[in-house]
Design an enzyme around this catalytic site. Structure first.
Site, PDB file in Angstrom:
ATOM      1  N   GLU A  54       0.868  -1.194   0.000  1.00 54.62           N
ATOM      2  CA  GLU A  54       0.000   0.000   0.000  1.00 54.62           C
ATOM      3  C   GLU A  54       0.899   1.237   0.000  1.00 54.62           C
ATOM      4  OE1 GLU A  54      -1.597   0.769   3.921  1.00 54.62           O
ATOM      5  OE2 GLU A  54      -3.383   1.771   3.122  1.00 54.62           O
ATOM      6  N   ASN A 117      -7.036   6.185  -1.726  1.00 55.64           N
ATOM      7  CA  ASN A 117      -5.942   5.258  -1.448  1.00 55.64           C
ATOM      8  C   ASN A 117      -6.150   4.096  -2.425  1.00 55.64           C
ATOM      9  OD1 ASN A 117      -4.109   3.446  -0.383  1.00 55.64           O
ATOM     10  ND2 ASN A 117      -4.606   3.914   1.748  1.00 55.64           N
ATOM     11  N   LYS A 134      -9.475   1.991  -1.917  1.00 53.89           N
ATOM     12  CA  LYS A 134      -9.694   1.431  -0.566  1.00 53.89           C
ATOM     13  C   LYS A 134     -11.059   1.830  -0.002  1.00 53.89           C
ATOM     14  CE  LYS A 134      -7.097   1.251   3.827  1.00 53.89           C
ATOM     15  NZ  LYS A 134      -5.824   1.701   4.432  1.00 53.89           N
ATOM     16  N   GLU A 153      -6.191   8.742   7.674  1.00 51.18           N
ATOM     17  CA  GLU A 153      -6.731   8.308   6.370  1.00 51.18           C
ATOM     18  C   GLU A 153      -8.129   8.879   6.122  1.00 51.18           C
ATOM     19  OE1 GLU A 153      -5.968   4.487   4.597  1.00 51.18           O
ATOM     20  OE2 GLU A 153      -4.844   3.914   6.375  1.00 51.18           O
ATOM     21  N   CYS A 179      -4.890  -2.977   2.812  1.00 45.64           N
ATOM     22  CA  CYS A 179      -4.610  -2.904   4.251  1.00 45.64           C
ATOM     23  C   CYS A 179      -5.806  -3.203   5.145  1.00 45.64           C
ATOM     24  CB  CYS A 179      -3.991  -1.550   4.592  1.00 45.64           C
ATOM     25  SG  CYS A 179      -3.206  -1.625   6.224  1.00 45.64           S
ATOM     26  N   ASN A 204       0.192  -1.107   5.381  1.00 47.94           N
ATOM     27  CA  ASN A 204       1.082  -0.367   6.307  1.00 47.94           C
ATOM     28  C   ASN A 204       0.406  -0.474   7.653  1.00 47.94           C
ATOM     29  OD1 ASN A 204       3.119   1.852   4.835  1.00 47.94           O
ATOM     30  ND2 ASN A 204       1.366   1.304   3.579  1.00 47.94           N
TER      31      ASN A 204
HETATM   32  N1  CDV Z   1      -3.073   1.438   6.553  1.00 46.54           N
HETATM   33  C1  CDV Z   1      -4.020   0.796   7.280  1.00 46.54           C
HETATM   34  O1  CDV Z   1      -5.131   0.596   6.833  1.00 46.54           O
HETATM   35  N2  CDV Z   1      -3.671   0.421   8.536  1.00 46.54           N
HETATM   36  C2  CDV Z   1      -4.590  -0.214   9.441  1.00 46.54           C
HETATM   37  C3  CDV Z   1      -4.307   0.144  10.871  1.00 46.54           C
HETATM   38  C4  CDV Z   1      -4.522   1.555  11.161  1.00 46.54           C
HETATM   39  C5  CDV Z   1      -5.199  -0.645  11.803  1.00 46.54           C
HETATM   40  C6  CDV Z   1      -4.554  -1.718   9.311  1.00 46.54           C
HETATM   41  O2  CDV Z   1      -5.629  -2.309   9.274  1.00 46.54           O
HETATM   42  O3  CDV Z   1      -3.499  -2.315   9.331  1.00 46.54           O
END
Ligand code: CDV
Length: 320
Positions: A54, A117, A134, A153, A179, A204
């Site tokens: 990501e 994103n 996303k 975000e 993510c 991330n």
């Molecule tokens: N970049 C993300 O979406 N990170 C989220 C954190 C904040 C919980 C994740 O689900 O890994």
């Protein structure tokens, strides 16, 4: 089941190209050079598809509050491919390897300028076959200066507006998410209902972000749990790729992994730096699970699943 024992095997060699931290001072050219090196390594190890993280072109900027749009816009791509990223597409075509790339997208839409994103799926000819934005944005939109690292975000991105499509390309059915999406069963189920065979995702994941050390201490466990459950319950391969290590002081988990439709992890990164992990994945394994435990057409009971789409949050139970 080893692919060689399955007479209907449809193997594809896939790579997860994990990135160590990206410093704020690193340029797009620096990041692209790292991605190119890993793309070449993946191809030399037989991979036909490589999954990058990501937001793979910049540091994870949502950890900081920026007051003005112009300050944050430097992290966004106005076109894909653009001048700095075109070399990735050209090299992929030369090597005959597809890729997934996550980045921040500044999009001119009918409703005006929007920030997403985003990830693209590029085929082995260097052409974009799919785009995903996303859906499940974590964090908060308000300024929380008391936190060492914020998670903004919800301030910098709009929720994705493209749903969870699945594309037939490169000999299989591929879907994407990003993510936090990987923690939500709906993500995988919608794609499974569209016959996905491999879910590609980058992440991330800071492991100091909840304010609850007992939860942060389980970040690696929850990472595995979410992807293994998503794979097994939906009879799909999952390839998850981290950006990890200590980035601008923020610690992020690694554990990039390739998970089979059985729920088994078949490859996992062992470092918190740039690292390529590769596995030979038989896409036909999805069929085997979908014809047995997870034969959706036979065993699902959608008449009872209404609240999943009708409600956002829970309602109180019926009084007993
Ligand atoms: N970049 C993300 O979406 N990170 C989220 C954190 C904040 C919980 C994740 O689900 O890994």
């Amino acid at each position: 089941m080893p692919a060689s024992l399955n007479p209907r095997a449809r193997p594809i060699v896939v790579a997860a190209a994990q990135m160590g931290p990206i410093a704020l001072s690193e340029t797009r050219a620096d990041c692209v050079a790292r991605l190119l090196e890993m793309m070449r390594e993946a191809a030399s190890r037989g991979a036909k598809l490589v999954v990058f993280p990501e937001l793979a072109l910049t540091t994870f900027f949502p950890r900081w509050w920026f007051e003005a749009d112009q300050e944050v816009d430097v992290f966004f791509e106005r076109e894909m491919p653009g001048p700095e990223t075109r070399i990735l597409f050209e090299t992929a075509a030369e090597l005959g390897i597809g890729f997934y790339l996550g980045y921040a997208e500044l999009a001119h839409t009918d409703a005006g300028l929007k920030r997403f994103n985003t990830a693209v799926l590029v085929n082995d000819k260097g052409a974009i076959v799919g785009k995903y934005r996303k859906v499940h944005l974590p964090g908060h939109a308000d300024h929380r200066p008391e936190r060492a690292f914020q998670h903004l975000e919800k301030r910098y991105f709009q929720p994705g507006d493209l749903g969870f499509p699945v594309w037939e390309t490169m000999g299989g059915n591929f879907g994407m998410c990003i993510c936090n999406d990987r923690r939500w069963p709906e993500t995988y189920r919608v794609m499974a209902l569209r016959s996905v065979e491999m879910v590609l995702l980058g992440y991330n994941t800071p492991n100091d972000h909840t304010g609850h050390p007992e939860i942060d201490g389980l970040s690696n466990f929850h990472n595995q749990l979410a992807m293994q459950a998503g794979a097994y319950q939906n009879a799909t391969w999952v390839v998850g790729t981290a950006k990890c290590g200590i980035e601008e002081g923020s610690p992020m988990i690694g554990q990039s992994m390739i998970v089979a439709p059985s729920g088994e992890v078949v490859a996992m990164a062992s470092t918190l730096g740039d690292e390529v992990v590769v596995a030979r994945c038989d896409l036909d394994l999805c069929r085997i699970y979908r014809e047995t435990f997870f034969n959706f057409a036979v065993h699902r009971e959608p008449a009872h699943y209404g609240p999943i789409t009708a409600q956002k949050g829970p309602v109180p139970p019926t009084n007993g």
